[in-house]
Write a protein that holds these residues in place. Sequence first.
Motif, short mmCIF file in Angstrom:
data_model
loop_
_atom_site.label_atom_id
_atom_site.label_comp_id
_atom_site.label_asym_id
_atom_site.label_seq_id
_atom_site.Cartn_x
_atom_site.Cartn_y
_atom_site.Cartn_z
N MET A 1 87.17 22.46 -52.31
CA MET A 1 87.78 22.58 -51.00
C MET A 1 89.03 23.45 -51.04
SD MET A 1 87.64 21.77 -47.78
CE MET A 1 86.66 20.28 -47.56
N ALA A 2 89.82 23.32 -52.14
CA ALA A 2 91.02 24.14 -52.25
C ALA A 2 90.67 25.62 -52.25
CB ALA A 2 91.79 23.77 -53.52
N ALA A 3 89.59 25.98 -52.94
CA ALA A 3 89.16 27.37 -52.97
C ALA A 3 88.75 27.85 -51.59
CB ALA A 3 88.00 27.54 -53.95
N ALA A 4 88.07 26.98 -50.84
CA ALA A 4 87.66 27.34 -49.47
C ALA A 4 88.88 27.56 -48.60
CB ALA A 4 86.78 26.24 -48.90
N ARG A 5 89.91 26.73 -48.77
CA ARG A 5 91.13 26.88 -47.96
C ARG A 5 91.80 28.22 -48.26
NH1 ARG A 5 96.19 25.15 -49.49
NH2 ARG A 5 95.31 23.68 -50.97
N LYS A 6 91.87 28.60 -49.54
CA LYS A 6 92.52 29.87 -49.90
C LYS A 6 91.73 31.06 -49.37
CE LYS A 6 94.69 28.04 -54.09
NZ LYS A 6 94.73 28.10 -55.57
N ALA A 7 90.42 30.91 -49.27
CA ALA A 7 89.58 32.02 -48.84
C ALA A 7 89.49 32.15 -47.32
CB ALA A 7 88.18 31.86 -49.41
N THR A 8 89.99 31.16 -46.59
CA THR A 8 89.89 31.17 -45.13
C THR A 8 90.97 32.05 -44.55
OG1 THR A 8 89.04 28.91 -45.18
CG2 THR A 8 89.82 29.74 -43.07
N LYS A 9 90.58 33.16 -43.96
CA LYS A 9 91.51 34.11 -43.38
C LYS A 9 91.07 34.46 -41.96
CE LYS A 9 93.79 34.45 -47.25
NZ LYS A 9 95.15 33.88 -47.39
N PRO B 1 96.07 41.36 -40.15
CA PRO B 1 95.67 40.13 -40.84
C PRO B 1 96.55 38.95 -40.46
CG PRO B 1 96.85 41.59 -42.33
CD PRO B 1 96.65 42.36 -41.06
N ASN B 2 95.94 37.78 -40.43
CA ASN B 2 96.65 36.53 -40.18
C ASN B 2 96.35 35.54 -41.30
OD1 ASN B 2 98.20 36.70 -37.80
ND2 ASN B 2 96.40 36.50 -36.51
N PRO B 3 97.26 34.63 -41.58
CA PRO B 3 96.99 33.60 -42.58
C PRO B 3 96.13 32.49 -41.99
CG PRO B 3 99.17 33.27 -41.67
CD PRO B 3 98.63 34.53 -41.05
N GLY B 4 95.14 32.02 -42.71
CA GLY B 4 94.36 30.87 -42.29
C GLY B 4 93.64 31.07 -40.97
N ILE B 5 93.29 29.93 -40.34
CA ILE B 5 92.52 29.98 -39.09
C ILE B 5 93.30 29.42 -37.90
CG2 ILE B 5 90.30 29.86 -40.26
CD1 ILE B 5 90.22 26.87 -39.65
N VAL B 6 94.49 28.89 -38.14
CA VAL B 6 95.26 28.25 -37.07
C VAL B 6 96.34 29.22 -36.61
CG1 VAL B 6 96.56 26.21 -36.39
CG2 VAL B 6 94.82 26.03 -38.15
N ASN B 7 96.02 30.07 -35.65
CA ASN B 7 96.98 31.06 -35.16
C ASN B 7 97.05 31.01 -33.64
OD1 ASN B 7 97.51 32.43 -37.83
ND2 ASN B 7 95.31 32.75 -37.68
N ALA C 1 92.58 20.41 -31.69
CA ALA C 1 91.37 19.93 -32.35
C ALA C 1 91.24 20.42 -33.78
CB ALA C 1 90.14 20.35 -31.53
N VAL C 2 91.51 21.71 -34.01
CA VAL C 2 91.36 22.25 -35.36
C VAL C 2 92.36 21.60 -36.31
CG1 VAL C 2 91.54 24.33 -36.77
CG2 VAL C 2 90.44 24.44 -34.54
N ALA C 3 93.58 21.37 -35.83
CA ALA C 3 94.61 20.75 -36.66
C ALA C 3 94.22 19.32 -37.06
CB ALA C 3 95.93 20.75 -35.92
N LEU C 4 93.51 18.62 -36.18
CA LEU C 4 93.15 17.24 -36.47
C LEU C 4 91.95 17.15 -37.40
CD1 LEU C 4 93.58 15.66 -32.92
CD2 LEU C 4 95.11 15.41 -34.89
N VAL C 5 90.88 17.81 -37.05
CA VAL C 5 89.64 17.65 -37.81
C VAL C 5 89.58 18.56 -39.04
CG1 VAL C 5 88.23 19.37 -36.62
CG2 VAL C 5 87.15 17.29 -37.50
N GLY C 6 90.40 19.60 -39.09
CA GLY C 6 90.30 20.61 -40.14
C GLY C 6 90.63 20.14 -41.53
N GLY C 7 91.43 19.08 -41.64
CA GLY C 7 91.78 18.56 -42.97
C GLY C 7 92.45 19.60 -43.85
N GLU C 8 91.98 19.72 -45.08
CA GLU C 8 92.60 20.61 -46.06
C GLU C 8 92.51 22.08 -45.66
OE1 GLU C 8 92.55 21.20 -50.94
OE2 GLU C 8 90.80 20.39 -49.91
N LEU C 9 91.55 22.43 -44.83
CA LEU C 9 91.39 23.83 -44.43
C LEU C 9 92.59 24.34 -43.63
CD1 LEU C 9 87.63 24.02 -43.43
CD2 LEU C 9 88.72 25.07 -45.42
N VAL C 10 93.35 23.45 -43.02
CA VAL C 10 94.49 23.90 -42.22
C VAL C 10 95.84 23.61 -42.90
CG1 VAL C 10 93.23 23.67 -40.06
CG2 VAL C 10 94.57 21.74 -40.87
N TRP C 11 95.82 23.17 -44.15
CA TRP C 11 97.08 22.98 -44.87
C TRP C 11 97.79 24.31 -45.06
CZ3 TRP C 11 95.89 19.31 -49.59
CH2 TRP C 11 95.53 18.04 -49.11
N ASP C 12 99.11 24.24 -45.24
CA ASP C 12 99.84 25.44 -45.61
C ASP C 12 99.95 25.50 -47.13
OD1 ASP C 12 101.89 23.70 -46.37
OD2 ASP C 12 103.05 24.03 -44.54
#
Length: 237
Positions: A1-9, A27-33, A97-108
């Motif tokens: 999951m950590a690898a998936a989070r780093k790869a999410t752009k 480019p933006n970091p992550g998916i929560v913009n 919604a993304v912030a709630l359900v996203g879990g580790e994918l939305v961590w900084d």
Amino acid sequence: MAAARKATKSYLLAWDPVRQKEAWRAPNPGIVNGGVLSTGGGLVFQGDGDGRFNAYSATDGRKLWSFDARDSIMAAPVTYLANGRQLVSVVVGFGGAVALVGGELVWDRQGPRRNLSRVLTFALDGRATLPVRSAPTRIPVAVVPAVGDAAMIEAGRRLYLNTCAVCHGAGAKSGGVLPDLRRSAALRDRAMFHAIVGEGILSERGMAGFSANYDPGKIETLRAYLAKRAREDAGQW
């Protein structure tokens, strides 16, 4: 999951409607913009998930200015005149919604995000500064006793996905807005866990009770699953 989070752009893309092709992308970091504001003066404003409020050239996408808002920006900015001054305001804060359900994918970069909501307003002659943001207090997941057998844990996993993940995060890892249930002290205490999840003793704080939906046996399967997740991730965020 950590690898998936780093790869999410992600990226901000400008589209030329006349030529029907991409004009530029930033480019933006992550998916929560955040949402976008374009102005008659040739500027494009957008906040990003890492808390930077950015201004781009509408012509070629060059970043012209950036401000550290010190929390995620998910809203769209607005511009307006007040007493003859042109102002730009944006709501800063992490949620949705993304912030709630996203879990580790939305961590900084440091783990689960905090929410420090505020409204910031900018002017060309603005001189105000933000207070220094204190370092977050990180509490690692503690080891808790095992609860139930494999069948019970699987039943709890299904219940979690059906009811709890939408608020407390995928894989029982909170994005940071609501409590991370792997860290709940109630996992050690059957009566306390049932009082919270079933009876709703924390309803004034937003945690509803589910006794009308699940009997005590089903609620105990949820505790079994969360205890397993806590044991798997002990010592982690």
